[in-house]
Design a protein around this motif. Structure first.
Motif, PDB file in Angstrom:
ATOM      1  N   MET A 287       0.829  -1.188   0.000  1.00  0.00           N
ATOM      2  CA  MET A 287       0.000   0.000   0.000  1.00  0.00           C
ATOM      3  C   MET A 287       0.870   1.247   0.000  1.00  0.00           C
ATOM      4  O   MET A 287       2.053   1.188   0.322  1.00  0.00           O
ATOM      5  CB  MET A 287      -0.941  -0.009   1.206  1.00  0.00           C
ATOM      6  N   LYS A 288       0.262   2.332  -0.358  1.00  0.00           N
ATOM      7  CA  LYS A 288       1.015   3.552  -0.577  1.00  0.00           C
ATOM      8  C   LYS A 288       0.357   4.677   0.210  1.00  0.00           C
ATOM      9  O   LYS A 288      -0.849   4.797   0.210  1.00  0.00           O
ATOM     10  CB  LYS A 288       0.964   3.871  -2.071  1.00  0.00           C
ATOM     11  N   PHE A 289       1.155   5.473   0.881  1.00  0.00           N
ATOM     12  CA  PHE A 289       0.557   6.617   1.565  1.00  0.00           C
ATOM     13  C   PHE A 289       1.605   7.704   1.746  1.00  0.00           C
ATOM     14  O   PHE A 289       2.788   7.492   1.504  1.00  0.00           O
ATOM     15  CB  PHE A 289      -0.052   6.220   2.909  1.00  0.00           C
TER      16      PHE A 289
ATOM     17  N   TYR B  43       2.706  -4.343   3.261  1.00  0.00           N
ATOM     18  CA  TYR B  43       1.528  -5.111   3.666  1.00  0.00           C
ATOM     19  C   TYR B  43       0.249  -4.369   3.315  1.00  0.00           C
ATOM     20  O   TYR B  43       0.272  -3.176   3.023  1.00  0.00           O
ATOM     21  CB  TYR B  43       1.563  -5.385   5.165  1.00  0.00           C
ATOM     22  N   LYS B  44      -0.859  -5.103   3.386  1.00  0.00           N
ATOM     23  CA  LYS B  44      -2.129  -4.494   3.015  1.00  0.00           C
ATOM     24  C   LYS B  44      -2.692  -3.645   4.150  1.00  0.00           C
ATOM     25  O   LYS B  44      -3.540  -2.805   3.941  1.00  0.00           O
ATOM     26  CB  LYS B  44      -3.131  -5.576   2.649  1.00  0.00           C
ATOM     27  N   PHE B  45      -2.260  -3.949   5.361  1.00  0.00           N
ATOM     28  CA  PHE B  45      -2.795  -3.213   6.503  1.00  0.00           C
ATOM     29  C   PHE B  45      -1.691  -2.415   7.173  1.00  0.00           C
ATOM     30  O   PHE B  45      -0.551  -2.857   7.243  1.00  0.00           O
ATOM     31  CB  PHE B  45      -3.393  -4.174   7.525  1.00  0.00           C
TER      32      PHE B  45
ATOM     33  N   PHE C 249      -5.333   0.751   9.020  1.00  0.00           N
ATOM     34  CA  PHE C 249      -5.732   1.425   7.799  1.00  0.00           C
ATOM     35  C   PHE C 249      -5.518   0.493   6.622  1.00  0.00           C
ATOM     36  O   PHE C 249      -4.576  -0.299   6.608  1.00  0.00           O
ATOM     37  CB  PHE C 249      -4.890   2.675   7.565  1.00  0.00           C
ATOM     38  N   THR C 250      -6.375   0.604   5.641  1.00  0.00           N
ATOM     39  CA  THR C 250      -6.087  -0.034   4.366  1.00  0.00           C
ATOM     40  C   THR C 250      -5.906   1.075   3.354  1.00  0.00           C
ATOM     41  O   THR C 250      -6.037   2.260   3.675  1.00  0.00           O
ATOM     42  CB  THR C 250      -7.245  -0.951   3.934  1.00  0.00           C
ATOM     43  N   GLN C 251      -5.639   0.699   2.136  1.00  0.00           N
ATOM     44  CA  GLN C 251      -5.422   1.711   1.098  1.00  0.00           C
ATOM     45  C   GLN C 251      -6.636   2.641   0.978  1.00  0.00           C
ATOM     46  O   GLN C 251      -6.489   3.835   0.770  1.00  0.00           O
ATOM     47  CB  GLN C 251      -5.145   1.002  -0.227  1.00  0.00           C
ATOM     48  N   ASP C 252      -7.808   2.059   1.144  1.00  0.00           N
ATOM     49  CA  ASP C 252      -9.016   2.867   0.938  1.00  0.00           C
ATOM     50  C   ASP C 252      -9.288   3.813   2.102  1.00  0.00           C
ATOM     51  O   ASP C 252      -9.759   4.924   1.900  1.00  0.00           O
ATOM     52  CB  ASP C 252     -10.227   1.941   0.764  1.00  0.00           C
ATOM     53  N   THR C 253      -9.014   3.344   3.319  1.00  0.00           N
ATOM     54  CA  THR C 253      -9.408   4.159   4.468  1.00  0.00           C
ATOM     55  C   THR C 253      -8.416   5.259   4.771  1.00  0.00           C
ATOM     56  O   THR C 253      -8.663   6.071   5.649  1.00  0.00           O
ATOM     57  CB  THR C 253      -9.563   3.280   5.709  1.00  0.00           C
TER      58      THR C 253
END
Lengths: 361, 728
Positions: free
Chosen positions: B1-3, B14-16, B723-727
Motif C-alpha cells: 500500500m502507498k501513503f 503489507y495491506k494493513f 488502515f487499508t489503502q481505501d481508508t
C-alpha cells in the motif's frame, strides 16, 4: 426437563418485557430469529439423515476443578441429558454412544443406542477419577474402533468434552487424526479450559467445531449447536440399499428380556424379520441386522419433502395463525403448499422442532 | 500500500497499516528532519522493523541529500537475516509500485559466518586465523596454501562488485554468489559495505573499539544508524571496554613475547631488512607530521625499535604480574580490592620505568610489529594484544574506569585471581557514534523509563517517544502476584533465601499454573543458583513430578547447544498438544531474542525479582559511578535494570495482534509503585489495578482460567485500529 421449563419461562419473560418497551424491536428480533432458524433448517436438510454421535467425556483430575459450579464434570453431566434428548428428537434416525477418557485410555461405557432413558442412566454412573492423563489419540483410537461397526451411509461424528489443558498421548496424535479424517469422522470439541492449538487444528481438518463456553449457561447454549447436523466437506457420500423393517409394538404383563440391551422390559417392539424383541427403535436388529425404524421417524427426518421455508408476507391484513389459532397482525408467513398463515413464533417452532407443517398434515 | 506522511511517499509492503506503525513513522520523520538522535519504544511484535525500514528507505529515495546511508545494527546473526528479508520485502513492494531506487543492501558478518573455503570453514574456532594465514598481504599469491576465493577477489574485485546488480544480499546470498563466481564472500561484503545504501551488521562493528577502527574510515556523516533491540546497549558498551587479565593470560603473553623475540633475533637477512624498513618508515612519518599535532602513528622514541619495544612490553607484563601477585595475597582476607586508575598507572610506571606516551601507543606498535614479522596467527597472540589493550585503556581514559582484583567467579575456578579493568561509563563507546553520524536511533520493545537512556549514554535526543499498542481485546493480561493462598508473602529476597515456605508456595503456584495454561508455559527465575535451590526443594516436595504430568518439563542449561536442543523439544511438545513448561533464567539466552509466538508462549511467569546482585563489586562500583556522574541512585538503577529485564521476558509472549498471553510477575516487590512506574506503558495500561494487582496466587489462577476461556472465543481485529489503502 427443569431446564427446558426455565428457558421457556425466560423467553416468555423476555417477550413480555419487549412488548412493553418497544413492539417494533420485538418484531425485528423475531424476524432475525426466523432467519436464523431457517438457515439452520436448510442445513438440516442434508440428505444424511442418519447420524451416529459418540460423546467422549474427560473424567481425569482436571474435571474436578470447581470454576464451573459445582465442578466441570458435574456441569457437563447436568446439561448433556437435555442435549441428548433434543438431539434424538431432531434427528430421529440417529444414535448416541458414550465413552469416558481416563488415564491414557478411553473406555466406551455405552454402545450406540437411541434410547435416551438408557443414556441418562449410564451418564449418571460417571465419576471423576484422581489421575491426570487425558489422551486425545486414545479417544480417537476408541472412536475409530466403535465406528467400524456402524453403517457407512451414516454421518459419524465425535463430541469430546475436555477439561484438560493438554493431550498426553502415548500414540501419535497426527496419525490417528489422519485416520479419522480419511474415515470421514467429524471431530468436535467442547473445552472448559481455553484453546489448545493442536486440537483446534484437528477439528478444523475434519470440519468440526471447537467451542469454549465461558460459563454454565453458555455451555448449555453452545452444546445446542451440535443438535443439527453440520456441513461436512470431506464426507464421502456413500449410497447403499438399507434393509428397513417396521416393527410391531407389544405391551405384555410378564417381564421380557430385550435383545438389544439385555434388560427386562414390559413394552417392546418385535422385529418383522426375525421376531426378536427390541426396546428402542431406531436400531440395528442385533440378530438379523435389519434397520428397525418407526414410520414417523422416517417421515420426520425426511421433512424436506413436506416442509419448505415459509415466505414472509407483509400485507397488513389480519389473519388467524394456523398454529396457535391466535390472530396475527403485522408480519406473518405462509406455507407455500397449503397457503396457511402462521405467526413468527409458530414458524420458528415448526422449523426448529416439529419439521412438519400442521396445515399440510 | 502507498501513503504520504507530510511530503514523504511511503510504500508499505503489507495491506494493513496499524495506527501505531503510522505514529512510529511520524516520530521517525521528526528525528530525521531535525538531523538528531532519537529513542523510540514500540511494543514487540507490532511490525517495528518493517515500518522502520519502509520509512527510512522512502526517505533515502526522496531526500538523497539529507541522508545517504542506513546502518542497521542487530544483536544476532538470526536477527540480521530476518532484517535483510524485510528489506527485500520492502524493496520488492517499491519495485511493484514502479519505483526504481537502485538500492543495494548487504549484511556483514564475521569470517566464520561467511567463509566458503572448505579447508578453512571446518576449523570452527580457528577460521579467523586460518583465513589470515591465506590472505595476508605478505603471502605470496599462487604459492602454497592460499585461498583461491581470495585470489580471485584480488584480481577482479572492482569489476565484480560493479557488475553486481542492485539487490539485497543476505549472508546466504553472499555465500551463494561467492560459490558461483569463486569470489571470497567476506571480502566482497566488506568492499560492498562502502558503497551499499543499506548495511546490516552487528552492534560490535560500531561499538567495539578494536573492530570499529577498521571501518571508521568509510563512515559517511549523512547516515542513519539504527540500533534494534537497544534496551541493553549500555551493557554492550561497557562490556566492549572492559578487559580482564589473569595469571595464565599473562604467562601466555610472556610466551608470545619470547616467540617474537626469537624471530627478531634470528639472523636471516630478510627479517632484519624488514625491521629496518619499518624503523625508517616510522622516522619518516615523524618528519612528515607538523609539529605539536598529536597523531596516532607517531610512535615515541622509546619503543620505536623492535628490540626496545620487546623490552618495554616485558617490563609492562612483569609489573602487571607483580601487581597481581601482591593483590592475590591481600585477596585472601578481603572480597575484592579496588584501585583508582590514576594511582594504579603511577604505580605501574614506577615499577617498570615506563612513560605514558609509549603506553598509549603500545597497541598500535604491537600491530605494526606483528605485521612486519608476518605473523598471521592472531588468535595465538591474543594474550599479548589483550595486555596491550589493558594498558592502553588504562592510560587513555581516566574517568569511569577502575581496576578491580577479585576471585574469578566467572569460570568457576575460585582460586584464580582476576584483574579487571572495568569500564562503568557506557557513554564512552557511544560518544564516537553520536558524533560521527547525523542520526542515531535507538529502538526496542521495552525502553521504559525512556529518560534514563539519554542520561547514561550522555546524549540529547530530539525525539523520545513511547508508542502505545491498540488492542481490540485485552490480549495481554499482566498479573502481579504478591501472596500465596495462606497469606505468606511471595518473594525472592535474599533474606528469605532459606525459607522453605516461600519456595514451596512458588512450587505450588507453578503446579497450579501448569494445570491451567494450555500449550506453552515459560517460567523465568532470577539466577541459576536460585533455580537450582528451588528445583532441589521442589524435587523433594514432589512438585516437579506433578508438574511434569501436566506439561513436559524442560530446564535451560548453561550450555548453548543443549539449550537450543531443548527449545526444539519445547516447540515440538507444544505442537502435538502435550504442552510444555520451560524453566529459564531472566538474564539467560532465552530471555533475549527468542520469540514464543502463538501457542508456543501462552503464559510467561517471572518468579522472583531479577535484580542484579548488589553485593557484586563491579555492580556496586558502577552504581557509585552513575550516582556521581548522572545522579542516578543505586536503587533506581538496580530497579530499572531488573524491570527492563522483566519486561523483556514478558514481551516474549506477544508477537502480533492475533496473539495473546498472560504475563505473571510473582514477587511482592513488583507491586511497589516505583517498579510499576518503570513498566512500559503498553504493559502498564493493560494491568487491571483492581483485579490483577497485589493478589494471591489462588485469585491469579482464577484470572488465568477466565482469560483463556475469553481468548478462545472467535475474534476479529477491530476495523478502526488499522488502515487499508481505501481508508487512508
Amino acid at each position: 426437563m427443569e431446564l427446558e421449563g426455565n428457558t421457556k419461562f425466560n423467553e416468555y419473560e423476555e417477550k413480555i418485557r419487549n412488548h412493553q418497551v418497544n413492539g417494533h424491536n420485538y418484531q425485528q428480533d423475531k424476524l432475525h430469529q426466523k432467519k436464523e432458524s431457517d438457515a439452520q433448517f436448510l442445513i438440516a436438510q442434508n440428505p444424511l439423515i442418519m447420524r451416529n454421535l459418540l460423546i467422549i467425556i474427560d473424567i481425569t483430575r482436571s474435571s474436578k476443578i470447581g470454576d464451573f459450579k459445582p465442578s466441570r464434570l458435574a456441569v457437563a453431566l447436568q446439561f448433556l441429558p437435555a442435549f441428548i434428548e433434543q438431539f434424538l428428537e431432531c434427528n430421529p434416525l440417529s444414535q448416541i454412544g458414550i465413552a469416558v477418557a481416563e488415564e491414557y485410555r478411553c473406555k466406551t461405557i455405552l454402545d450406540f443406542t437411541s434410547s435416551s432413558v438408557n443414556i441418562k442412566q449410564y451418564l449418571s454412573t460417571i465419576h471423576s477419577i484422581n489421575e491426570a492423563g487425558f489422551s486425545m489419540a486414545a479417544c480417537l483410537q476408541t472412536a475409530l474402533h466403535v465406528f467400524s461397526t456402524t453403517q457407512l451411509h451414516a454421518q459419524s461424528s465425535i463430541l469430546v468434552v475436555t477439561t484438560s489443558t493438554y493431550s498426553d498421548d502415548k500414540l501419535d496424535l497426527n496419525e490417528w487424526s489422519e485416520k479419522c479424517k480419511s474415515a470421514a469422522i467429524q471431530i468436535n470439541v467442547i473445552s472448559f479450559t481455553g484453546s489448545i492449538n493442536q486440537l483446534i487444528k484437528i477439528t478444523q481438518a475434519t470440519d468440526g467445531q471447537y467451542l469454549c463456553p465461558l460459563n454454565e449457561f453458555q455451555f448449555s447454549q453452545e452444546i445446542q449447536k451440535f443438535v443439527s447436523p453440520q456441513e461436512s466437506k470431506n464426507h464421502m457420500i456413500i449410497t447403499q440399499l438399507v434393509k428397513i423393517g417396521f416393527p410391531q409394538k407389544l405391551i405384555v404383563s410378564q417381564p421380557t428380556l430385550c435383545q438389544c440391551h439385555l434388560e427386562i422390559v414390559y413394552n417392546f417392539y418385535k422385529c418383522p424379520v426375525c421376531y426378536s424383541k427390541v426396546c428402542s427403535p431406531p436400531l440395528l436388529c442385533p440378530i438379523c441386522s435389519t434397520w428397525i425404524v418407526l414410520p414417523h421417524q422416517i417421515l420426520r427426518s425426511d421433512g424436506s419433502n413436506t416442509l419448505g421455508v415459509f415466505e414472509i408476507t407483509n400485507d397488513g391484513l389480519d389473519h388467524v395463525c394456523s398454529g396457535c389459532l391466535e390472530p396475527t397482525t403485522v408480519i406473518h408467513s405462509t406455507c407455500e403448499r397449503c397457503k396457511n398463515f402462521f405467526c413468527l413464533d409458530c414458524d420458528i417452532l415448526i422449523h426448529s422442532k416439529f419439521k412438519v407443517c400442521p396445515g399440510c398434515a | 500500500m502507498k501513503f504520504i506522511i507530510d511530503d514523504i511517499e511511503v510504500i508499505f509492503p503489507y495491506k494493513f497499516l496499524y495506527k501505531e506503525q503510522l505514529e512510529y513513522m511520524q516520530a521517525l520523520k521528526q528525528t530525521l528532519d531535525e538531523k538528531g538522535h532519537g529513542i523510540l519504544e514500540m511494543p514487540t511484535g507490532t511490525g517495528k522493523t518493517v515500518s522502520l525500514l519502509a520509512f527510512i528507505l522512502a526517505y533515502l529515495a526522496q531526500r538523497p541529500n539529507t541522508i545517504k546511508k542506513l546502518i542497521y545494527c542487530t544483536r544476532t546473526v538470526v536477527e540480521m537475516e530476518k532484517t535483510l528479508e524485510e528489506v527485500r520485502l520492502v524493496l520488492k513492494a517499491r519495485k511493484a509500485e514502479g519505483l526504481n531506487d537502485n538500492f543495494t543492501a548487504v549484511g556483514l558478518s564475521s569470517r566464520r559466518n561467511l567463509c566458503i573455503n572448505p579447508d578453512v570453514v571446518n576449523q570452527k574456532d580457528r577460521v579467523d586465523s586460518e583465513c589470515r594465514k591465506r590472505t595476508a598481504e605478505w603471502v605470496k599469491r599462487g604459492q602454497g596454501e592460499t585461498c583461491i576465493f581470495y585470489d580471485n577477489f584480488e584480481k577482479s574485485a572492482k569489476e565484480f562488485i560493479n557488475n553486481l546488480p542492485n539487490d539485497v544480499y543476505s549472508l546466504s546470498d553472499l555465500r551463494k554468489n561467492g560459490g558461483y563466481s569463486m569470489q571470497c564472500p567476506y571480502y566482497t561484503a566488506r568492499e560492498m559495505v562502502k558503497k551499499a545504501n543499506i548495511v546490516v551488521y552487528n552492534y560490535l562493528y560500531l561499538i567495539d573499539p578494536g573492530i570499529s577502527s577498521l571501518l571508521s574510515k568509510d563512515y559517511i556523516k549523512e547516515s542513519v544508524v539504527v540500533f534494534d533491540e537497544a534496551h541493553n546497549i549500555d551493557d554492550v558498551c561497557i562490556e566492549a571496554y572492559t578487559v580482564r587479565l589473569n595469571k595464565p593470560i599473562l604467562a601466555e603473553a610472556i610466551n608470545n613475547l619470547k616467540i617474537v623475540e626469537t624471530q627478531i633475533q634470528s639472523e636471516t637477512n630478510e627479517i632484519q631488512n624488514r625491521l629496518n624498513e619499518e624503523y625508517k618508515k616510522l622516522i619518516k612519518n615523524l618528519e612528515k607530521k607538523p609539529e605539536g599535532e598529536l597523531n596516532q602513528l607517531v610512535i615515541p622514541g622509546q619503543i620505536r625499535k623492535a628490540r626496545n619495544f620487546i623490552d618495554f612490553m616485558k617490563r609492562v607484563i612483569n609489573s602487571l604480574r607483580k601487581k597481581l601477585k601482591d593483590n592475590s595475597e591481600a585477596l585472601k582476607t578481603s572480597h575484592a580490592i579496588l584501585h583508582h586508575t590514576k594511582s594504579f598507572t603511577e604505580e605501574i610506571q614506577k615499577e617498570g620505568n615506563l612513560d605514558i606516551d609509549s603506553l598509549k601507543q603500545c597497541g598500535e606498535r604491537l600491530n605494526l610489529l606483528l605485521n612486519t614479522l608476518q605473523i598471521s596467527e592472531t588468535d595465538k597472540f591474543r594474550p599479548l594484544s589483550t595486555v596491550a589493550q589493558f594498558v592502553m585503556f588504562l592510560v587513555q581514559y581516566q574517568e569511569g574506569f577502575k581496576v578491580i582484583f577479585q576471585s574469578n567467579n566467572y569460570e568457576g575456578t575460585l582460586n584464580e585471581k582476576l584483574m579487571t579493568l572495568a569500564c562503568f561509563d557506557s557513554s564512552l563507546a557511544m560518544k564516537n557514534i553520536f558524533a560521527s553520524f547525523q542520526s542515531v536511533i535507538l529502538t526496542s520493545g521495552t525502553m521504559s523509563p525512556i529518560d534514563i537512556y539519554p542520561k547514561i549514554l550522555d546524549f540529547r535526543p530530539v525525539v523520545a517517544k513511547s508508542i502505545d499498542i491498540e488492542l481490540t481485546r485485552n490480549s495481554i493480561q499482566p498479573i502481579i502476584v504478591t501472596m500465596s493462598e495462606d497469606g505468606t508473602e511471595l518473594t525472592s529476597e535474599f533474606t528469605f533465601r532459606n525459607n522453605e515456605d516461600v519456595s514451596r508456595n512458588y512450587g505450588n503456584f507453578l503446579l497450579e499454573l501448569s494445570e491451567n495454561v494450555p500449550d506453552g508455559l515459560i517460567v523465568f527465575m532470577p539466577s541459576y543458583s536460585r533455580m537450582e535451590e528451588w528445583a532441589r526443594q521442589w524435587q523433594k516436595d514432589k512438585y516437579l513430578e506433578q508438574i511434569s504430568k501436566n506439561k513436559v518439563l524442560l530446564i535451560e542449561s548453561k550450555d548453548v547447544n543443549e539449550t537450543s536442543q531443548k527449545l526444539q523439544q519445547y516447540r515440538k511438545c507444544c505442537d502435538v498438544g502435550r504442552g510444555a513448561a520451560l524453566f529459564s533464567i531472566a538474564r539467560g539466552k532465552i530471555a533475549e531474542g527468542i520469540d514464543f509466538e502463538g501457542h508456543y508462549g501462552r503464559c510467561v511467569a517471572v518468579i522472583g525479582f531479577p535484580a542484579l546482585n548488589s553485593k557484586d563489586t563491579l555492580i556496586l562500583e558502577r552504581c557509585k559511578f552513575l550516582e556521581e556522574k548522572f545522579k542516578i541512585t543505586k536503587n533506581d538503577f538496580i530497579e530499572f535494570d531488573a524491570m527492563r529485564q522483566t519486561c523483556q521476558c514478558l514481551g516474549r509472549v506477544l508477537r502480533g495482534k492475533q496473539d495473546y498471553g498472560i504475563m505473571i510477575m510473582a514477587d511482592k516487590r513488583f507491586a511497589q509503585k516505583s517498579k510499576l512506574q518503570k513498566m512500559p506503558r503498553w504493559i502498564y495500561k493493560q494491568l487491571d489495578q483492581s483485579r490483577c494487582l497485589n493478589i494471591t496466587s489462588e485469585t491469579a489462577i482464577t484470572v488465568v482460567r477466565d482469560f483463556f476461556r475469553q481468548m478462545a472465543q472467535p475474534f476479529k481485529i477491530a476495523d478502526n485500529s488499522y488502515f487499508t489503502q481505501d481508508t487512508l
